[in-house]
Motif scaffolding. Sequence first.
Motif, PDB file in Angstrom:
ATOM      1  N   LYS A 180      -3.104   7.467 -12.757  1.00  0.00           N
ATOM      2  CA  LYS A 180      -4.515   7.824 -12.559  1.00  0.00           C
ATOM      3  C   LYS A 180      -5.423   8.692 -13.578  1.00  0.00           C
ATOM      4  O   LYS A 180      -6.613   8.237 -13.763  1.00  0.00           O
ATOM      5  CB  LYS A 180      -4.526   8.420 -11.241  1.00  0.00           C
ATOM      6  CG  LYS A 180      -4.445   7.781  -9.774  1.00  0.00           C
ATOM      7  CD  LYS A 180      -4.796   8.345  -8.679  1.00  0.00           C
ATOM      8  CE  LYS A 180      -4.531   7.554  -7.366  1.00  0.00           C
ATOM      9  NZ  LYS A 180      -4.717   8.380  -6.211  1.00  0.00           N
TER      10      LYS A 180
ATOM     11  N   HIS B 213      -7.667   3.371  -8.668  1.00  0.00           N
ATOM     12  CA  HIS B 213      -6.712   3.174  -7.625  1.00  0.00           C
ATOM     13  C   HIS B 213      -5.586   2.376  -8.266  1.00  0.00           C
ATOM     14  O   HIS B 213      -5.738   1.585  -9.197  1.00  0.00           O
ATOM     15  CB  HIS B 213      -7.208   2.418  -6.434  1.00  0.00           C
ATOM     16  CG  HIS B 213      -6.060   1.995  -5.612  1.00  0.00           C
ATOM     17  ND1 HIS B 213      -5.342   2.951  -4.755  1.00  0.00           N
ATOM     18  CD2 HIS B 213      -5.461   0.761  -5.429  1.00  0.00           C
ATOM     19  CE1 HIS B 213      -4.250   2.310  -4.285  1.00  0.00           C
ATOM     20  NE2 HIS B 213      -4.349   0.845  -4.659  1.00  0.00           N
TER      21      HIS B 213
ATOM     22  N   ARG C 263       0.811  -1.445   0.073  1.00  0.00           N
ATOM     23  CA  ARG C 263       0.003  -0.083   0.205  1.00  0.00           C
ATOM     24  C   ARG C 263       0.858   1.282  -0.033  1.00  0.00           C
ATOM     25  O   ARG C 263       2.059   1.180   0.622  1.00  0.00           O
ATOM     26  CB  ARG C 263      -0.855   0.011   1.242  1.00  0.00           C
ATOM     27  CG  ARG C 263      -0.149   0.099   2.536  1.00  0.00           C
ATOM     28  CD  ARG C 263      -1.137  -0.014   3.661  1.00  0.00           C
ATOM     29  NE  ARG C 263      -2.171  -1.006   3.628  1.00  0.00           N
ATOM     30  CZ  ARG C 263      -2.161  -2.061   4.276  1.00  0.00           C
ATOM     31  NH1 ARG C 263      -1.136  -2.415   5.099  1.00  0.00           N
ATOM     32  NH2 ARG C 263      -2.957  -3.144   4.032  1.00  0.00           N
TER      33      ARG C 263
END
Length: 322
Positions: free
Chosen positions: A260, A267, A240
Motif C-alpha cells: 500500500k 487497495h 477478500r
Amino acid sequence: MTSSEATTDRPRMSPYEAKAWTELDEFWQRKASRRSLPPKAEQAKDAAVARIKEAATATRGYISAVTPQPVKDIGGIVIDRALEPTAEAALGLIEWVTETVQEFSDPEAIYAHHRDQGRPVASLTDLRELDLEDLDEVTRGFVWRCRTTGVVEGAALGLITFVPIAGSVAAIGLDLIIMHALSTAIATRAAHAYGLDPAGDAGRNHLDRMIRKAWTAQAPKAGTVKGARDAFVEGAGRVRWSDKFRNDHRIAAAVEKLLKQVSNGQHIPIEKVVAKMPAIAVVTSAGINGTVLGSLAKTSVRYSQTIHLAQKHNLALPPNLT
C-alpha cells in the motif's frame, strides 16, 4: 617473536606467519570486545540450543541417508503434477548439499592438494609441519563456497515448505538437521585444513561453539518461514481480506501494508499478497543460512589458523580462546 616464545627445536616463524599472527590477534580482540547477551537472554538461548541439539545429535555420515529421503518418501502421497518440477529441483539442490557435507568431512582431498604441490602429506601430523602460507591455499574461497551452500540449501528448503504434501511442514525441521550437519562439516574441514583433529579437545570445543552459534540464528528464520507458509495455505482461494486473517497472519498483513505504501494507498488484493509468501520464505531462509554458514566458515578458519600457529611456535592463545 622473542626467544621465550619458541623453543630451539621449533621452526622459526616465517614473515607470512608473523603477519598472520598479528592479524589473528586483532581479530580475536575485536571478537572479545563485542558485548555479550544479558544473563537471562543467554540462559534462554542455551535452553533453546539444547532442545534443538537433542533432535539432531549425529554429526557425521548420517546426512546422506537422512536427506533427501524424508522428503522423497512422504508416505505415498502424490505431488500435484504441476509442482513436480519444483520438488525435483529442490531435491536436486539438497542432494548437492549432501555431497558437500561428505566432501568437507573427508581430509583426503586436502592431502591430495598438497601432494599435487609436491609436499609429502599423508596425515594431519604432516600438515602441522607446513608453513601457514601453504595451508591457506586450501581455504581460499572457502568462506564464499560455504555462504553459497547456505543460500542454496536455504532456498531449497524454503521452496519445499510450500509444496502441499504431508511433509511440507517437516521441511522446516529438516532444514535444522541439514544446517547442523553443514555447520559440523564446515568446522571439520577448517580443522583438517590446518592439521587439527576435530575430535581432539581444541577441535571439539570449537565444534560445540560453532554449532551453538549456528543454532542461535535458526529460531527467527523458522518462525518466519512457517508464518509465510501458514499465510499461503490459509489465504489460498480467498477473495477478500478480513481482520481475523490479518491478525492471524502478521507477515501477510505486513506485506499488504508495504505494498500500500509503494502504491500510494491503493487497495491490494489478498491473492497478490498470498502469492508473495513463497518468495519471502525462500529469501529469508536463503539469506540467513548463507550468512550463518559464511560467518561460521570465517571464524572456523581463523580459529584453526590460531591453534596451528600457537601449537607450532609455542605461542599463548588469545584470552578468549583459552
